[in-house]
Structure formats: C-alpha cells, structure tokens
Design an enzyme around this catalytic site. Structure first.
Site, PDB file in Angstrom:
ATOM      1  N   GLY A   1       1.067  -1.265  -0.079  1.00 45.61           N
ATOM      2  CA  GLY A   1       0.171  -0.216   0.032  1.00 45.61           C
ATOM      3  C   GLY A   1       0.892   1.062  -0.288  1.00 45.61           C
TER       4      GLY A   1
ATOM      5  N   ASP B   1      -4.196   4.442   7.771  1.00 45.18           N
ATOM      6  CA  ASP B   1      -3.665   3.037   8.569  1.00 45.18           C
ATOM      7  C   ASP B   1      -3.363   2.919  10.102  1.00 45.18           C
ATOM      8  OD1 ASP B   1      -1.832   0.693   7.519  1.00 45.18           O
ATOM      9  OD2 ASP B   1      -0.785   1.187   9.478  1.00 45.18           O
TER      10      ASP B   1
ATOM     11  N   ASN C   1      -5.569  -9.898  -1.381  1.00 47.71           N
ATOM     12  CA  ASN C   1      -5.333 -10.957  -2.510  1.00 47.71           C
ATOM     13  C   ASN C   1      -6.256 -11.534  -1.779  1.00 47.71           C
ATOM     14  OD1 ASN C   1      -2.805 -11.060  -3.635  1.00 47.71           O
ATOM     15  ND2 ASN C   1      -1.898 -11.036  -2.079  1.00 47.71           N
TER      16      ASN C   1
ATOM     17  N   LYS D   1      -6.063 -13.312 -11.577  1.00 48.08           N
ATOM     18  CA  LYS D   1      -4.949 -13.039  -9.878  1.00 48.08           C
ATOM     19  C   LYS D   1      -4.427 -14.481  -9.419  1.00 48.08           C
ATOM     20  CE  LYS D   1      -0.761 -11.234  -7.784  1.00 48.08           C
ATOM     21  NZ  LYS D   1      -1.260 -11.621  -6.513  1.00 48.08           N
TER      22      LYS D   1
ATOM     23  N   ASN E   1      -1.583 -17.176  -9.908  1.00 45.78           N
ATOM     24  CA  ASN E   1      -0.293 -17.438  -8.745  1.00 45.78           C
ATOM     25  C   ASN E   1      -0.589 -18.795  -9.028  1.00 45.78           C
ATOM     26  OD1 ASN E   1      -0.494 -14.703  -7.230  1.00 45.78           O
ATOM     27  ND2 ASN E   1      -0.151 -15.763  -5.639  1.00 45.78           N
TER      28      ASN E   1
ATOM     29  N   GLU F   1       2.444 -19.421 -11.045  1.00 46.34           N
ATOM     30  CA  GLU F   1       3.816 -19.547 -10.260  1.00 46.34           C
ATOM     31  C   GLU F   1       4.490 -20.663  -9.759  1.00 46.34           C
ATOM     32  OE1 GLU F   1       3.230 -15.672  -7.863  1.00 46.34           O
ATOM     33  OE2 GLU F   1       4.727 -16.270  -6.445  1.00 46.34           O
TER      34      GLU F   1
END
Lengths: 325, 325, 325, 325
Positions: free
Chosen positions: C12, C30, C95, C189, C193, C196
């Site tokens: 971020g 945050d 994620n 995504k 992965n 990956e």
C-alpha cells in the site's frame, strides 16, 4: 423396529428388503408409485405422500432419506422436518457433502429433531453382502437405531478377525461404526471414496503397462504378450495386491480382456472432489488421490485446450508441427 | 520332485520347508552353514559348496536361486552355469530386473541350460498362505517344474471363483501363472509391486486426511476426532476398499493408532522404479504409480534442496522470509 | 486524480508513493500512525480514523483497501461502505478470494457503491518496475480509475511488442487489464499465482536433479559436480526456460549455491489452494499445479503420518523394518 | 577459426551461417547435396563425402555433428573417428543421451580423439538470438573451441547482469558454459528440457482453467468470459510469471485464442523421459516434471485402456454405466 424409507431406488429398495427379511417393519415412500407397490408386495407399508408417510410412522419416528445428494435431498429433509416433531430422527443415507450434514443438524437442533448421516458402501451387492456403514450423529439417536444398523451390516462373516481388537467397539467388525457427531459419517465415507479412486487408478495404470508390454516402442526381445485375465486371477491368491477391486477386475477381464463396450469415458461423483478440497483445507498432500481424480477429468476431454497450448508453444520456439491426432 | 535351493534366507528357507512338508526333496546351500544346518534338520540334503550342491542334484537338475537381486544373483547364476549341463534348469526366484532375465536366458541358451524367472509374492506369510508366482521361461522347463509350483502356490482356498473363467488355464486360480518367455515372470511381478506402491499410497493419503480431520486449520464445527482403527476395521466388511493391505492397516492401527515407533522414513526397492521406467518406455502415463514412488523418495529427505530454492525465489520476488522449520 | 489508501504496508505504501511521484494526490490511513506519518512526509494527506479518511476524500470517492485478505479486509470494506455514498468506489487491491468479491459487489450494489477488485503482481519490485494489475468491476468504475492504473502499471518499457496485437486493447501491453465484472480481477490473479507455483516447482525439481548429479547412487562415470549458479546464469540467455523466476534463481545461486539459511519450510497462500478448488469445480485436470501445492504442504511436515502408515504396512506384509530417519 | 559441420538441417545450417557472418570458416557436409550447395553459396567450403569432409579440415580438426540423436549420430561418430587422428575433436551438438557421450568419449580416448558434447537451446531463433550452449568435455578441447562458442552464444545483450557474479566464469553470462567432463553438457541440456516441460504444463493448466471459467458447471454469478490473449499479454509486464514461454503464448493467443489448427496431440522427445529416469536414479522426487511428461503421453491416447478398466470396475461394484464418449 420400524424404519421409514424415502427414495426406493436400487439402494433404498434393497435396504428395506434386507430389513424386512430380518423381521423389521418399514413405511416406504417414493415419487414413483410403482416403486412403492413393489415394496408393499415385499411386506412394507406404503405411503402415497410425504404427509401420509410421516403419519404412518410410530413415535419417535425414524425416517431414512435415500435420494440423490444435493437439492433433492435438501428439499426433502426440509419438508420432512416441517412435518416431524421433537425426538424424531431424520437419517440421510445418501452421498451428501458432510458440511451440509453439519449445517442441517444444527438447523434441526432447535426443533429437537435428531439428524443422523450414514455413509453407505456396498452398492449393488449390499442386499446380499450387507452394507458397510459409517454413521454420524448424537449418541442417543445412533444407539436407538442400532437394531437397523445391525441388520443392514454384513456382520463378521468368514473374514478373519483383526488381532489386537479385544476390548474395542465390537460394531466395527460387524461392519458399522459411529464415527462421531453429525457429518462424521459422510466425512469418513467421502474419504473411503477418495481412497477408492486411488486404488482403482493404481490397478488401471498397472494393467495399462501390462497391456502395452507388447508395444512396438520396445526392443523386440523385451516385448511380452500377456494374458491380463490370468494375471488378475493369479494376484487374487497370496499376493500383496489382492482386494475386492481386484476380484472385480479379474471378473471383467475373464471374458473381455479388450474391455470392449467401454468407451474410456469415466464419470466422477462429488466425494472424490470433496476429498481433495478437504485435503487442501487440512494442508495434507493428497498426491495420488488428486491424480486419480484428474485422470477421470482427462478421460472426458477431446483435444484438450491445455494440450493445444503446448503445441502452440512448441511451434513458437522450435517450429515443431504436431501431427494431426 | 527334487529341487535345489541356493540362498536360505526367510524366503528361500520357507520355500524349502513348504516343499518338504508336501513330500518333495531338496538340496540346499547357503554361505551361512547354520542356515544349511537348520534346513537339514527339517529334512533337506545340505551342501557345503556350490560344487557339492550341483553334484548332489539329480539330472536334469533344477536349481532355484533365492538371493538379493543384482551382483550377488548375477555372479551366482554365472558360477552355477559353469557347473551345470544341457537340459538343467536355473530358476531365479528373487527380485531381478526382467531385462537381466532376458539377457541371461539368451546367454544360457547356447549351453542348452533353461532359465526360468519366478516373481514371488507372499513375503513372510508364504509358508502358511502359499506363494503367488508369476513365471517366465520356456514351456518345457516351466511344465517340468509344475509339481514344485503346485505345492508352493496357495491353491484355490476359500476364495470365491471368478465367474467366466471356465476353460481357461486352471493354474491361475491355484496361484501361479506361466506369464510368457524368460523375463515375463519378473515383468509381471515388477508391475505387481508398482501397483502395490500405488495402493499403499492411496490408503496412506486417505488415513492422513482422516487423521488431520481435527486440524486447527478447520472451522471448529467441521473438526472430527476419528478412531482410525475402527475406520480401517469397518471398511474390511462390505466396502469397496477392502483388501489385504487394508487388513494389515487395521492390524497396525488396532493397537497403535499413533503409529509410534515408525520414523516416517520409507525405503523403496527396484521394482517400483523399474515400473516407472517401463511405463516411460511404453509411453503409458503412470501418474499414480510415480507419485507413490516419489512420496517415498521425499520421506527420506530433510530440508530438501528443491524446497530451499522455492524459499529463495519467494524471498527474491516478494521479500518473503520463511519460518525456521 | 485523488485516491484514498487504507493499509500502508509495503504494498500500500509503495503504491501511494508511485502515485505521488506521478502527480496524483492521496489520502492515507493505517492503524499504525507512524505508517501514516511516513507517507504524509512523502506528500500524502493523512487521516487519523476511518471517518476522517472518508471525510477527506473528494466526491465521488475512490478508496483502495490494501489489507490482508480475509476478516480484516471484510470488516474494513463493511465499515467503509457504511460511511460512503452512491457513486463512490471501493477498491480491494489485496489477495481476496474472488468469490468474496462477487458477494461484496452484489451487497454494495444496493447502495450504488462500485466495487473494483484488483489483483496486483509485482511484490517488492513494484515501486520501481510498476505493478501488473488484473482488474474486475463495472466498466464505468474501472474507466474512471484509469489514470491511477496507468501510473501504477509498468508501461511497455523495453519489452518487445507482441506481433498480432494491433487493434486490441492497448492497456494489456501497458501492464493492466479490465478482466471482467467484479471478481474477474482476483480470479485472474489467483490463476497467475497457481501458475507461479507450478513454474517455481519445475525449476526447483530441475535444480534438485542437477544438485544430486554427483550422488553416490550413480555409477562413478556418470556423476557430475555442476556449478548451479553458472547453469542458472547461462539459461538466462537464449534458452527456452528464461524467465524472471530464473533471473531470481540465478541471483540466489550466484552467492549461495548451497542455499544456506533456508530451512526448506515453504509457506503457501490462499491463491494456490483456490486455484485447485477452481480447477476441480471446472473439472480441469490441474496435475502440475496441484503437485506444486502439495510439495509445499509436504515441506512443512516431519515424520508424516502417511509415511509411517506405509512403513506399518511394509512391516505387516514383508517384515520390513525401516531405518530410523 | 575453422569448423566442420555434418548435418545441415535448420540447426546445423544456421550455426554455420552465424559462424560465417562473424568471420569464421566452415567445411560442410550433408547427405543432401542441395543443403551443401546452399551453404557453399553462403561462403562455406562444401564436401561431397565424409572422406572429403575430413580431408578438407585443417589439423587439428574440429568436426561438429548435428544429426538426429540415436543410430544416425552413433554411426556418423563411428565413421568419423575412423577417418580422424589424435588431437582431432568430434563435437556432438545434437540431443544425444548423456550416457552415450560418456561411453563414446571413453571409446575415443584410446585414439587420442577429443569428444565434446554441446547441448544447444535456441531452436529456430538461434541464428538471430544466438544459441545457449551447455558444453561437456576435456578442458583443453573445450578451450580450443572457445572462438566458435563465443560467436554462437547470444552474448550479454540488454539482459541485466546478475548481481553477485563478480569474479565468476564470464562465459555463463555470454550464454555458454563448460559444465564438466564429457556428458555434462547433454546432462544439463536434458534437465533444461525437463524443466521446459514443467514450465509449459504450468502455463497450459493455468490457461485451461481460465478458458473454462465460463463453464456451465459453475454458478452463473461466478462465470467469467476472459480474453486470454490480453491475460497473457498483461502478465508479460511486471508479473512474477513473465518468461519467454509466456511471450510465445501471448503471440499464439493474440491472433488465435481458440488455438484452431492444433489437434491437441503433443509429441515428446528423449530429454523429458531421460530427465525422469535420472531423477529416479538419484531418488529425487520429480513430481511436476513427471506429470508434465505424462500429460503429453495422455494427449496422444484415445479411449485409454486404463480408463476403460476404471469403467469396468465401476460397473462391477456399482452397476454404473458410463455414457458413450
């Protein structure tokens, strides 16, 4: 004792028959009146609606649902529970996902209705051999149904007793266990099927290698033309790989070594998939069980997209032109 | 009939005992004189050298070599063949690579010596249960040894006969087959062991998932604390996954569900590896059998280099720092 | 344009920095005030509560949530949506499981709040190299955020253009795509992965075999003592296996061929698991991707229960005694 | 320097062209006179027989054999060696099994002839991009050929240098390595190809899942109709899975997302198989590399025998009737 059965297909019908033969009574219902009539002839009491079915059951009721897992079982359990009362028991003997059992048991708890899930193995052979049952639910509800389970189970038979089991739950060697709370029965049955896939695939690969032992890819002096029916048969006696699945393999190959009539298209059912999902959730490496499942997926594909992509890459880097399939 | 046996370990010794019990005679030899003495006491004729052994055998000789596969068997077969003559038979009952059988049979052909390879399953149970045998070699040589095989085999026993086998070779249901020419016996035995690995791994993964069903990774309402000994036992009766390996699993778990005393280190022998090599040579996808073999390889590793490399990459692209093992 | 960022960890924080460098403005929040202070110093406008954060954003608001997937993201999205109004946009750049996106987008639709899911690859390298982004959501919401995505993406750079893409969506070669409706971004995504994992495992196994090429199991004349750092390096130029993961491998091996400091314990995150679940749901055989995941599971086990069970069976049928690990 | 080339197919011909362009000289021979003529036109000296070829080479000779691995290469090396003399060098640049290199190098040692094996990656792109070379052989022989390797290799190019390589063998970043003694070159190349299979399969599976994301097996709200060409393209920039194989995938999908024209039949060559054999010999678990190989085997089967056997068992225990494929 009395048991109600909803769903009179091959499994449900034979379960009722095995109960009647042993002196139990049964109330039966099915969407198909002919299925009801057939069991009435065998001695069961028929019902012509769910309401009628519930009405004819003595208190506390025990209603076994033997229907396809998923929406049909779900809606039937829901409808049944609307007609039943506290201390009645609903038994799901189908192939439900164990998570659904956990949820349903929780929902019915408020009404005081017991929910028992029974994973049942035995298939078309159950009427004669008995059913191997893995049961989940409250102790009280499971214990109350014991006469039913005792009748349905295969019993010890002539299978040698396992040394070291003295003092342990004797039901296991009769062919049924109370595995744990609701969901535990179908969980154990799910893993049973996952293992089944793995065992089947192990035999399938072994016989595939034996079958291709005469391949022209091999040097002539190392080619063998084997009789696979005899191989399956010989392994049934004294070998490490003897099993019931091998018995079935020997039967299949005895008369039809080429396996004519089989297309090579293999279905899978939910349990094999759920087994992998459970393994992943537990972070247990289920390599063989996954491979077995994937081989079934693959058996149903023609000209897989993934394979085409391999060819496209091969063409890209090496100019390779694959032959037509 | 008379059989010579070289190598009086657990397998060789028990084979001789089973033969003697059934009225056959035996000449025996082993590097270890005590092993010879023990069988002499059981009724065999002892030899104190290979020469002595060959001399004591009646013509045409039948000499069974039951030694570790590889150099020991190789040199023994070579030495034996130097002492034997045309129409004698050398039997390799160990776990030799089938390609070695093909080669040896070819080499001995010039001398007129028969070479018979016997893949033998049954392990420590063979003396009582009998040995399942897969045999390769010339028809004449194999037929001549039939009385030996008939005694060693388990026989039909109380195992139900396979429907549809009428008119087929009756030896298969006695527990032995003549699979084909030299090498075919060990080839079939090799695949037997490859399948064995796959079956074992299927059970192992299934019980691993059952064992971890109480994992803290799971939502509390879906955790189960299962009695694995009872699960193994119940599957022995009426389920699709019943088998001898399951019987052994049930025995192991009956008294020791945690499997204390086992380190998790699992050996493999040549057959599992050769099975994969054969599959590759035939272009047969042996997914499950390979996975089973690899799991054994992996069981013997600590801090695998491949895993370290994964961590190194993860650190490289994501800055991930793995915990210490 | 203005973007709000909640969650100022490595990802971020760097996203905000890359935006500020390119002339955008940012409101940041945050739980950790120091993280806020660091970005205020870099030019962002800080907020000290979620309410303050929402208040400081110009209408229509765009709030990017960059927090750990799961409960934290879930509760933050819920809290945010309670403070926002129609035509505002919530972006989940973490994620998350794509099914959660689908659900959340549906829930927010009633309020007229847009929900955009952004799968982000690039890790610690994103600030310099830019972020590869896969985006799901309504066209209007995604288009409105285009200036943000254009800045964050790597751009064409010096990577050769793919022939045949003329006339296609130019965003893909800038490094971002609008993959489809809500959930599509995280779905793509997730598969990224999954791939990956497979790629990493392929390299890991290959280098493992190279590493063991000097094994004493091999005949002496076929043993090689290879320089793995040089192997990785040479493959970076002109070979078929060149990739960014190989670049990282070459870096790791250049200074530390033994991979000292890595324990062999490899974590996995949700995407690898969800990829397998998705494959199973679609009945796509994901053999390599599953194997890669399972190897990570296995890397974290000691004395696996499944392996112990293999040993127990081996002892049962063959009397085999495994060595201590 | 001068190099002789036997075998003027795509690889051999382009290697000669790249050498001539950089000022080297070449003597060339091929069974096909037209192939010789084409290179003579490009500046090489043509030979019309193996004898002529050897005669035209200056001492000490360097003869590169670029022929199909197996019998053709074997007999050519044998014939060549009969015509050459001590201190000459034979280079095998094809895809030979590394064990054959070890053997041949040993055989030629007696004659004083050097044997150098060169694993070559680069395919149809090598003329432009250069060849990545993995070299095995005696140091003296390999060093003498350095000018040839330096010309053929891609060179550093614009690929970023790996940090931490200061002081290491500079040849690796030029694109060639002296991997070790004879056989080491082809061993490393073999593993390269094994990894290549694994990488390709990982992409293939990932894109297969993406492709089926619109499957009717999925709940409607979780179906996605993805543009796979754009997905491949976006991953080329800034993602963890960027690679040359991904570049090729993006090219293939840019114009032909359905991969029309590919049958799904995928060949394999020796290296992928030998990689698995090597892994087994070393007892290294090569799960992903094996799976990738097996998927290729499977791509070439119709109505697999193993799948038929699964159906036969399913019919046996459950009465299941599979649909026609």
């Amino acid at each position: 004792m009395q048991l109600g059965m909803i769903g009179l297909g091959r499994m449900g019908g034979n379960i009722v028959r095995r109960l009647l033969r042993d002196g139990h009574t049964a109330v039966v219902f099915d969407q198909n009146p002919e299925a009801v009539a057939a069991l009435v002839e065998a001695g069961a009491l028929g019902a012509d609606s769910l309401e009628d079915f519930v009405q004819k059951l003595a208190l506390p009721r025990a209603a076994w649902v033997m229907l396809p897992a998923g929406p049909v079982t779900e809606s039937t359990v829901k409808a049944l529970s609307g007609l039943m009362q506290a201390d009645d028991t609903i038994i799901d003997g189908g192939n439900s996902f164990y998570g659904d059992d956990v949820r349903r048991a929780g929902e019915l708890k408020g009404q005081g209705i017991h929910y028992v899930d029974v994973g049942t193995s035995g298939g078309v052979w159950g009427l004669e051999r008995g059913y191997c049952m893995m049961i989940g639910g409250d102790k009280a509800a499971v214990d109350r149904l014991d006469p039913v389970f005792a009748t349905l189970a295969p019993g010890i038979g002539d299978i040698p007793r396992t040394p070291g089991r003295e003092g342990r739950d004797p039901r296991a060697e009769q062919g049924y266990i109370h595995a744990g709370p609701s969901g535990a029965g179908h969980f154990v049955k799910m893993i049973h099927n996952g293992i089944e896939y793995g065992l089947m695939q192990a035999y399938a690969e072994g016989f595939d290698i034996l079958k291709h032992a005469d391949s022209e890819n091999l040097p002539p002096e190392r080619r063998f033309d084997l009789d696979l029916g005899d191989v399956a048969e010989v392994w049934r006696r004294g070998s490490v790989v003897s099993s019931w699945l091998l018995d079935l393999t020997a039967s299949a190959l005895a008369g039809n070594e080429e396996l004519d009539g089989f297309s090579g298209y293999v279905e899978d059912s939910g349990e094999g998939r759920w087994t992998i999902n459970a393994a992943i959730e537990e972070a247990v490496p289920a390599t063989v069980l996954s491979s077995a499942l994937y081989r079934r997926f693959r058996s149903r594909e023609h000209a897989s997209y993934s394979d085409k992509l391999l060819s496209a890459m091969r063409k890209g880097f090496g100019g390779h032109q694959e032959p037509k399939a």
